[in-house]
Write a protein that holds these residues in place. Structure first.
Motif, PDB file in Angstrom:
ATOM      1  N   LEU A  19       0.827  -1.203   0.000  1.00  0.00           N
ATOM      2  CA  LEU A  19       0.000   0.000   0.000  1.00  0.00           C
ATOM      3  C   LEU A  19       0.864   1.257   0.000  1.00  0.00           C
ATOM      4  CD1 LEU A  19      -2.852  -0.867   2.549  1.00  0.00           C
ATOM      5  CD2 LEU A  19      -3.115  -0.469   0.091  1.00  0.00           C
ATOM      6  N   ILE A  20       1.936   1.240   0.778  1.00  0.00           N
ATOM      7  CA  ILE A  20       2.828   2.402   0.863  1.00  0.00           C
ATOM      8  C   ILE A  20       3.563   2.616  -0.452  1.00  0.00           C
ATOM      9  CG2 ILE A  20       4.896   3.307   2.004  1.00  0.00           C
ATOM     10  CD1 ILE A  20       3.920   1.728   4.516  1.00  0.00           C
ATOM     11  N   LEU A  21       4.096   1.539  -1.024  1.00  0.00           N
ATOM     12  CA  LEU A  21       4.842   1.656  -2.278  1.00  0.00           C
ATOM     13  C   LEU A  21       3.953   2.160  -3.410  1.00  0.00           C
ATOM     14  CD1 LEU A  21       6.993  -1.601  -2.045  1.00  0.00           C
ATOM     15  CD2 LEU A  21       7.812   0.754  -1.850  1.00  0.00           C
ATOM     16  N   ARG A  54       8.052   8.665  -6.402  1.00  0.00           N
ATOM     17  CA  ARG A  54       9.489   8.687  -6.652  1.00  0.00           C
ATOM     18  C   ARG A  54      10.023   7.274  -6.531  1.00  0.00           C
ATOM     19  NH1 ARG A  54      12.554   8.272  -1.837  1.00  0.00           N
ATOM     20  NH2 ARG A  54      14.373   9.337  -2.706  1.00  0.00           N
ATOM     21  N   SER A  55      11.176   7.050  -7.150  1.00  0.00           N
ATOM     22  CA  SER A  55      11.829   5.758  -6.996  1.00  0.00           C
ATOM     23  C   SER A  55      12.355   5.649  -5.567  1.00  0.00           C
ATOM     24  CB  SER A  55      12.986   5.644  -7.991  1.00  0.00           C
ATOM     25  OG  SER A  55      13.683   4.440  -7.818  1.00  0.00           O
ATOM     26  N   ASP A  87      17.521   6.824   2.522  1.00  0.00           N
ATOM     27  CA  ASP A  87      18.341   5.929   1.707  1.00  0.00           C
ATOM     28  C   ASP A  87      19.584   5.469   2.467  1.00  0.00           C
ATOM     29  OD1 ASP A  87      16.535   6.245  -0.324  1.00  0.00           O
ATOM     30  OD2 ASP A  87      17.808   7.536  -1.562  1.00  0.00           O
ATOM     31  N   ARG A  88      20.184   6.384   3.227  1.00  0.00           N
ATOM     32  CA  ARG A  88      21.381   6.043   4.009  1.00  0.00           C
ATOM     33  C   ARG A  88      21.074   4.923   4.994  1.00  0.00           C
ATOM     34  NH1 ARG A  88      24.047  10.581   7.301  1.00  0.00           N
ATOM     35  NH2 ARG A  88      25.327   8.765   7.863  1.00  0.00           N
ATOM     36  N   ILE A 130      11.261   1.028   4.168  1.00  0.00           N
ATOM     37  CA  ILE A 130      11.049   1.786   2.927  1.00  0.00           C
ATOM     38  C   ILE A 130      11.539   3.212   3.119  1.00  0.00           C
ATOM     39  CG2 ILE A 130       9.344   2.605   1.258  1.00  0.00           C
ATOM     40  CD1 ILE A 130       7.557   0.261   2.149  1.00  0.00           C
ATOM     41  N   SER A 131      12.433   3.644   2.237  1.00  0.00           N
ATOM     42  CA  SER A 131      12.961   5.002   2.301  1.00  0.00           C
ATOM     43  C   SER A 131      12.060   5.965   1.536  1.00  0.00           C
ATOM     44  CB  SER A 131      14.377   5.045   1.714  1.00  0.00           C
ATOM     45  OG  SER A 131      14.794   6.387   1.531  1.00  0.00           O
TER      46      SER A 131
END
Length: 428
Positions: A117-119, A124-125, A346-347, A339-340
């Motif tokens: 659901l979040i993705l 954005r990628s 991302d880090r 999930i970033s």
């Protein structure tokens, strides 16, 4: 004779100054010196001498039950060594998936339905990682587990030394017959009349020591918010559908498939709703001193139980043999996904994927860590349990796995059973 005056000569005096008294170091300073010295030594040993002068990035994170991992002091120390501090905002997995994510750098739902659901909401990628897995289990207490054995719905797992086991396998098809509150004339083991499907009705009070006239039911958190409750619901739906994934029987006829899903949801709704008000976090109640009086059966995750046993053995030199686990059969494996949502996120995702010490710490906290795309590295976890005096769970010979239905089908079942408000699909 001459008149001579006598002259008196005084001895020369050497004048010396008394030395000034040295100022004493204040007592509070003296008392603090050993602490400061110890702190300096600790910084030198750990290589963090300059840490206060370095930039620390604070990452805002919304997490569900797997926030336990990021709250662990050792994990926090390892992250700080890389200049990262995680500020955790606790919320159930489905709540994370359906509420606004403004201001968040990462989210960590406990299962795949919420993660999908979040993705789906991202424009954005994104980077993401599934660092470990953990089965859904039911936490209980020995007398209740033995009562389920007498009722014919649970079996003991064997131990190497023949002593009391920590683990039982639970036949979900047979067990659900004890959850509907109905007297089944074909099954005298579920009690009769008003005692049907009660603990006393299935033999809890047979030895005369204890009594519980309450219903046999499993306590869950809210199906509208929680991944563990949603996963348990998926097990019930899978079993009720004859060990088939709901919504797949009439895939060529959408209307007929939807009608079957509604009938299935109506059938399993009482098995969830008869518990009354949901609790926010089942593990907190289960591991508390009053856990047995709060709920005889609670949905938790395996890693929570194993972490408790490891800590208990470290403190007391023995296992907590009063608390035991029921492994549902068929079983459900949950896959948390980090999930970033930002560059800072991302880090953190990269670090969780690549840092060996963080993975090893996950094993020490009872997780089955994923390596090279595997479902879970049980061998490393099992070895750690053996080294720390904790019984290793035995895989069930019945390897039937619950496969969650299509996301829309699962959402329909959850919303019907929980009477959930419609999800709020805010932009991230």
């Amino acid at each position: 004779m001459s008149d001579a005056r006598s002259v008196t000569f005084e001895e020369p005096r050497l004048t010396t100054r008394r030395p000034r008294a040295r100022r004493r170091v204040p007592r509070h300073v003296t008392a603090a010196l050993p602490v400061a010295l110890a702190g300096l030594i600790a910084l030198l040993v750990t290589g963090n001498t300059l840490r206060p002068l370095e930039h620390i990035t604070t990452i805002e994170a919304r997490m569900a039950s797997k926030s336990d991992y990021f709250r662990d002091p050792e994990v926090r120390r390892l992250l700080l060594r890389h200049g990262i501090r995680v500020d955790i905002h606790r919320l159930g997995s489905r709540g994370i998936a359906t509420q606004s994510l403004d201001g968040m750098d990462v989210v960590f739902p406990s299962g795949q339905p919420a993660a999908k659901l979040i993705l789906d909401r991202q424009n954005r990628s994104v980077r993401s990682a599934r660092p470990f897995v953990t089965p859904l289990v039911i936490g209980t207490f020995r007398d209740y587990a033995e009562t389920l054995v007498k009722a014919g719905v649970a079996t003991r797992q064997r131990t190497a030394d023949g002593g009391p086991t920590l683990y039982y396998d639970l036949d979900m098809r047979a067990f659900t017959g004890l959850l509907d509150g109905a007297d089944d004339p074909r099954d005298p083991g579920d009690g009769t009349g008003r005692e049907a499907d009660t603990w006393n009705g299935i033999g809890f009070d047979d030895d005369g020591r204890r009594s519980n006239s309450g219903r046999v039911l499993v306590r869950t958190s809210s199906v509208c918010e929680s991944n563990s409750a949603g996963t348990y619901l998926s097990i019930l739906a899978f079993v009720a559908a004859g060990n088939r994934t709901p919504g797949t029987r009439h895939s060529d006829d959408p209307a007929r498939a939807a009608a079957e899903v509604r009938r299935l949801a109506a059938r399993i709704k009482p098995l969830i709703n008869l518990q009354g008000m949901w609790a926010d976090e089942q593990a907190d109640g289960y591991f508390s001193d009053l856990g047995e009086s709060i709920a005889p059966l609670s949905t938790i995750y395996e890693h929570q139980y194993l972490a408790h046993q490891i800590a208990h053995h470290r403190r007391h030199g023995e296992q907590d043999t009063s608390r035991v686990l029921l492994y549902p059969s068929p079983y459900a494996l949950t896959e948390p996904q980090l999930i970033s949502l930002t560059d800072a996120g991302d880090r953190l995702v990269t670090l969780i994927e690549e840092d060996r010490e963080l993975r090893e710490r996950a094993i020490e906290l009872g997780f089955r860590v994923r390596f090279s795309g595997e479902d879970g590295t049980s061998e490393q976890l099992n070895a750690y349990l053996e080294e720390h005096g904790v019984q290793v769970p035995t895989p069930n010979r019945d390897e039937t796995k619950v496969y969650e239905p299509d996301l829309e089908v699962l959402q329909d079942i959850i919303e019907y059973v929980g009477s959930c408000p419609p999800p709020v699909r805010d932009e991230p």
